[in-house]
Design an enzyme around this catalytic site. Structure first.
Site, PDB file in Angstrom:
ATOM      1  N   THR B 153      45.184  46.533  33.383  1.00 27.02           N
ATOM      2  CA  THR B 153      44.654  46.278  34.727  1.00 27.02           C
ATOM      3  C   THR B 153      44.105  47.571  35.315  1.00 27.02           C
ATOM      4  O   THR B 153      44.770  48.612  35.250  1.00 27.02           O
ATOM      5  CB  THR B 153      45.768  45.707  35.634  1.00 27.02           C
ATOM      6  OG1 THR B 153      46.154  44.434  35.126  1.00 27.02           O
ATOM      7  CG2 THR B 153      45.307  45.575  37.076  1.00 27.02           C
ATOM      8  N   GLY B 331      40.944  18.707  48.110  1.00 23.53           N
ATOM      9  CA  GLY B 331      40.072  17.774  47.382  1.00 23.53           C
ATOM     10  C   GLY B 331      38.953  18.524  46.661  1.00 23.53           C
ATOM     11  O   GLY B 331      39.164  19.626  46.149  1.00 23.53           O
ATOM     12  N   GLU B 355      54.153  41.127  33.828  1.00 20.15           N
ATOM     13  CA  GLU B 355      55.432  41.788  34.189  1.00 20.15           C
ATOM     14  C   GLU B 355      56.627  40.931  33.789  1.00 20.15           C
ATOM     15  O   GLU B 355      57.588  40.788  34.533  1.00 20.15           O
ATOM     16  CB  GLU B 355      55.507  42.092  35.704  1.00 20.15           C
ATOM     17  CG  GLU B 355      54.322  42.789  36.300  1.00 20.15           C
ATOM     18  CD  GLU B 355      54.063  44.165  35.712  1.00 20.15           C
ATOM     19  OE1 GLU B 355      54.926  44.708  35.017  1.00 20.15           O
ATOM     20  OE2 GLU B 355      52.961  44.670  35.939  1.00 20.15           O
TER      21      GLU B 355
HETATM   22  C1  LIG Z   1      45.419  39.485  34.035  1.00 17.80           C
HETATM   23  C2  LIG Z   1      46.350  40.259  33.183  1.00 17.80           C
HETATM   24  C3  LIG Z   1      46.628  41.586  33.489  1.00 17.80           C
HETATM   25  C4  LIG Z   1      47.464  42.345  32.677  1.00 17.80           C
HETATM   26  N1  LIG Z   1      47.656  43.677  32.962  1.00 17.80           N
HETATM   27  C5  LIG Z   1      48.394  44.443  32.113  1.00 17.80           C
HETATM   28  C6  LIG Z   1      48.530  45.848  32.350  1.00 17.80           C
HETATM   29  O1  LIG Z   1      48.030  46.407  33.334  1.00 17.80           O
HETATM   30  N2  LIG Z   1      49.197  46.594  31.434  1.00 17.80           N
HETATM   31  C7  LIG Z   1      49.786  46.032  30.335  1.00 17.80           C
HETATM   32  O2  LIG Z   1      50.406  46.747  29.576  1.00 17.80           O
HETATM   33  N3  LIG Z   1      49.696  44.688  30.098  1.00 17.80           N
HETATM   34  C8  LIG Z   1      49.011  43.890  30.961  1.00 17.80           C
HETATM   35  N4  LIG Z   1      48.890  42.537  30.727  1.00 17.80           N
HETATM   36  C9  LIG Z   1      49.510  41.960  29.546  1.00 17.80           C
HETATM   37  C10 LIG Z   1      50.788  41.199  29.886  1.00 17.80           C
HETATM   38  O3  LIG Z   1      51.804  42.084  30.213  1.00 17.80           O
HETATM   39  C11 LIG Z   1      51.137  40.326  28.670  1.00 17.80           C
HETATM   40  O4  LIG Z   1      50.156  39.338  28.589  1.00 17.80           O
HETATM   41  C12 LIG Z   1      52.507  39.707  28.781  1.00 17.80           C
HETATM   42  O5  LIG Z   1      53.506  40.671  28.616  1.00 17.80           O
HETATM   43  C13 LIG Z   1      52.708  38.607  27.729  1.00 17.80           C
HETATM   44  O6  LIG Z   1      52.428  39.104  26.460  1.00 17.80           O
HETATM   45  P1  LIG Z   1      51.385  38.367  25.492  1.00 17.80           P
HETATM   46  O7  LIG Z   1      50.190  38.018  26.265  1.00 17.80           O
HETATM   47  O8  LIG Z   1      51.238  39.202  24.290  1.00 17.80           O
HETATM   48  O9  LIG Z   1      52.096  37.016  25.112  1.00 17.80           O
HETATM   49  P2  LIG Z   1      53.164  36.821  23.936  1.00 17.80           P
HETATM   50  O10 LIG Z   1      54.238  37.856  24.047  1.00 17.80           O
HETATM   51  O11 LIG Z   1      52.454  36.666  22.660  1.00 17.80           O
HETATM   52  O12 LIG Z   1      53.791  35.421  24.369  1.00 17.80           O
HETATM   53  C14 LIG Z   1      53.090  34.184  24.232  1.00 17.80           C
HETATM   54  C15 LIG Z   1      53.929  33.092  24.850  1.00 17.80           C
HETATM   55  O13 LIG Z   1      55.212  33.027  24.187  1.00 17.80           O
HETATM   56  C16 LIG Z   1      56.250  33.196  25.132  1.00 17.80           C
HETATM   57  N5  LIG Z   1      57.323  33.971  24.527  1.00 17.80           N
HETATM   58  C17 LIG Z   1      57.264  35.241  24.060  1.00 17.80           C
HETATM   59  N6  LIG Z   1      58.480  35.624  23.602  1.00 17.80           N
HETATM   60  C18 LIG Z   1      59.301  34.567  23.779  1.00 17.80           C
HETATM   61  C19 LIG Z   1      60.676  34.338  23.512  1.00 17.80           C
HETATM   62  N7  LIG Z   1      61.433  35.290  22.956  1.00 17.80           N
HETATM   63  N8  LIG Z   1      61.195  33.116  23.803  1.00 17.80           N
HETATM   64  C20 LIG Z   1      60.423  32.161  24.374  1.00 17.80           C
HETATM   65  N9  LIG Z   1      59.119  32.314  24.651  1.00 17.80           N
HETATM   66  C21 LIG Z   1      58.568  33.499  24.360  1.00 17.80           C
HETATM   67  C22 LIG Z   1      55.627  33.945  26.285  1.00 17.80           C
HETATM   68  O14 LIG Z   1      56.346  33.741  27.483  1.00 17.80           O
HETATM   69  C23 LIG Z   1      54.251  33.335  26.321  1.00 17.80           C
HETATM   70  O15 LIG Z   1      54.307  32.114  27.019  1.00 17.80           O
HETATM   71  C24 LIG Z   1      48.072  41.754  31.547  1.00 17.80           C
HETATM   72  C25 LIG Z   1      47.840  40.407  31.257  1.00 17.80           C
HETATM   73  C26 LIG Z   1      46.999  39.670  32.057  1.00 17.80           C
HETATM   74  C27 LIG Z   1      46.756  38.236  31.717  1.00 17.80           C
END
Ligand SMILES: Cc1cc2nc3c(=O)[nH]c(=O)nc-3n(C[C@H](O)[C@H](O)[C@H](O)COP(=O)(O)OP(=O)(O)OC[C@H]3O[C@@H](n4cnc5c(N)ncnc54)[C@H](O)[C@@H]3O)c2cc1C
Lengths: 82, 374
Positions: B153, B331, B355
């Site tokens: 971000t 709506g 987060e």
């Molecule tokens: C708009 C936006 C801004 C962001 N900004 C930042 C930033 O500034 N800095 C930064 O470092 N990151 C940032 N992120 C990344 C964000 O922190 C990650 O997307 C988040 O931590 C989830 O990781 P992932 O997307 O790899 O999903 P994954 O970890 O691959 O997870 C995919 C799905 O599986 C679920 N899951 C994962 N592990 C488990 C478990 N053990 N048990 C059950 N379910 C599980 C998750 O909840 C999710 O629904 C941003 C993301 C977005 C969308």
């Protein structure tokens, strides 16, 4: 609620992990439940309860291994501050 | 004309109503927050008011900071997101950097002359932070960083990055100025929500930084830097989510008073009243959870960590739920950029992912189950 530093620390750790059986000389890291969330809670607890600030170079695992070693750390920091 | 300082909820609300609310939908469409707003936020002292006065901050307490971030979130989640990551970096510098680094960065971070961003997630690692592959290798002179960070971000705009990388012994936090040779920033465009938050993918190719770039202790407490940084980020996102619920409430109440069906305003319909009543109730409940987490932070009480997880979980899910209902109340109009609720709907979804996703929140909060006592 205990009056000694060891006792207060043990009360805190037991409160976080009610299922663990602990004494003041026991290595809490060996119990396997310490993660970074708990490490931070522990450091914050010690700082707030005993009114000390733990400098970076004292944030060593040996200072936090047991309730006894944490109490020693608190004692040492309090003496430095005094 | 200079902008007045933001010192509390009331002045934050005035700032947001004057400078953010009128433009948030345009920024959302444009995919960026303009420099003009960044400058106004600097004039208002919005970037890091919790820093001590000696570094140009205002020593603002955490409860008030939460209120300020709520107000910003009510206006625009993209701006709030920029504020969140800047807050995370600024706090980490304040808490863990050397006095010389605090002297160097503190005033620039407080004034907004340098904007910060937070680089943890990677193409292959999000929730599972232990899966990061970016490395920091120690040399005679300092550290060499290699790897790729994604979803940063504010990455398009930030001047300094807080980069988490694997060292020989743990995961360390490194302060990396954007202009360091080997840093490459690639914008990520066209995201679903917080569209103006200027996301980037950042590559670090043999990036050399000085020894002091590593912040905080090493060994078992190295994780504290990340835990503490994420805790504050979570607090800010919780605040922003309360702001979304409040924004949904204000937009929905205004629309329901004006829009008539069958000769009656929407607000007289019991099913619409049910939605409004739940928004009022959840806004208050979420705000109280946030204030509790903030109070515990101000007291240095370790219970703030769990309180913040709970506040963020409750507020983010409430935001997603109520943003959906706010669109429903509007709506077809709710589908257009003429009303803010379409943006709230898309932005709210992000709050359930960042987060600590909902799933991770629930797994962590479940750990509290056997010790939860009033
Ligand atoms: C708009 C936006 C801004 C962001 N900004 C930042 C930033 O500034 N800095 C930064 O470092 N990151 C940032 N992120 C990344 C964000 O922190 C990650 O997307 C988040 O931590 C989830 O990781 P992932 O997307 O790899 O999903 P994954 O970890 O691959 O997870 C995919 C799905 O599986 C679920 N899951 C994962 N592990 C488990 C478990 N053990 N048990 C059950 N379910 C599980 C998750 O909840 C999710 O629904 C941003 C993301 C977005 C969308």
């Amino acid at each position: 609620m205990s009056n000694t530093a060891q006792g207060q620390i043990l009360d805190f750790v037991r409160g976080r992990f009610p299922q663990a059986e602990l004494d003041a000389a026991q290595d809490i890291f060996a119990l396997g439940f310490v993660n970074s969330l708990f490490a931070m809670e522990l450091v914050m607890f010690v700082e707030k309860t005993f009114g000390v600030t733990i400098p970076n170079d004292e944030l060593r695992i040996d200072n936090f291994r047991t309730a006894d070693s944490m109490a020693e750390l608190v004692d040492r920091l309090a003496r430095v501050a005094a | 004309m200079t902008t007045s300082r933001v010192t509390d909820r009331r002045s934050a609300r005035e700032f947001v109503d004057a400078h953010i609310v009128p433009h948030a939908d345009a920024w959302d469409l444009d995919g960026r927050v303009p420099e003009d707003l960044i400058r106004k936020a600097s004039e208002a002292g919005l970037w890091a008011p919790f820093l001590p006065e000696q570094y140009g901050g205002a020593g603002m307490d955490m409860v008030t900071l939460g209120e300020v971030h709520e107000e910003v979130g009510r206006g625009c989640s993209s701006v709030r997101s920029l504020l969140t990551v800047h807050t995370m970096l600024s706090w980490t510098v304040q808490r863990w950097a050397t006095p010389a680094q605090r002297e160097q960065w503190g005033p620039a971070l407080a004034s907004g002359a340098a904007l910060g961003a937070f680089c943890l997630s990677e193409p292959g690692a999000g929730s599972d932070t232990s899966g990061i592959t970016t490395t920091a290798t120690q040399t005679d002179r300092g550290w060499v960083i290699n790897g790729t960070k994604k979803w940063t971000t504010g990455g398009q705009r930030a001047d300094v990055f807080l980069v988490f990388a694997r060292t020989a012994s743990s995961i360390g936090a490194f302060l990396v100025p954007r202009d360091t040779p080997g840093v490459r920033v690639r914008p990520i465009e066209e995201i679903l929500g917080t569209r103006a938050s200027m996301l980037a993918e950042i590559t670090f190719a043999d990036v050399e930084v000085e020894r002091e770039a590593l912040l905080g202790p090493s060994g078992f407490t190295a994780g504290m830097v990340l835990t503490g940084t994420l805790d504050l980020g979570r607090y800010s996102v919780a605040a922003g989510s309360v702001g979304i619920v409040q924004g949904c409430l204000e937009a929905s109440a205004a629309y329901a008073a004006k829009r008539e069906v069958g000769g009656k305003p929407l607000r007289d319909l019991p099913l619409i009243q049910a939605k409004l009543s739940d928004m009022v109730t959840d806004a208050r409940a979420a705000r109280l959870l946030l204030a509790e987490a903030g109070r515990l932070k101000d007291e240095g009480d370790s219970a703030t960590l769990m309180a913040t997880w709970i506040a963020k979980y409750f507020a983010s899910t409430a935001a997603a739920r109520h943003a959906s209902e706010a669109v429903q109340i509007h709506g077809a109009n709710g589908f257009t950029p003429d009303y803010p609720v379409a943006r709230f709907y898309r932005d709210a979804k992000v709050m359930e992912i960042i987060e600590g996703s909902n799933e991770i929140q629930r797994m962590t909060i479940a750990g509290q189950a056997d010790r939860e006592k009033p």
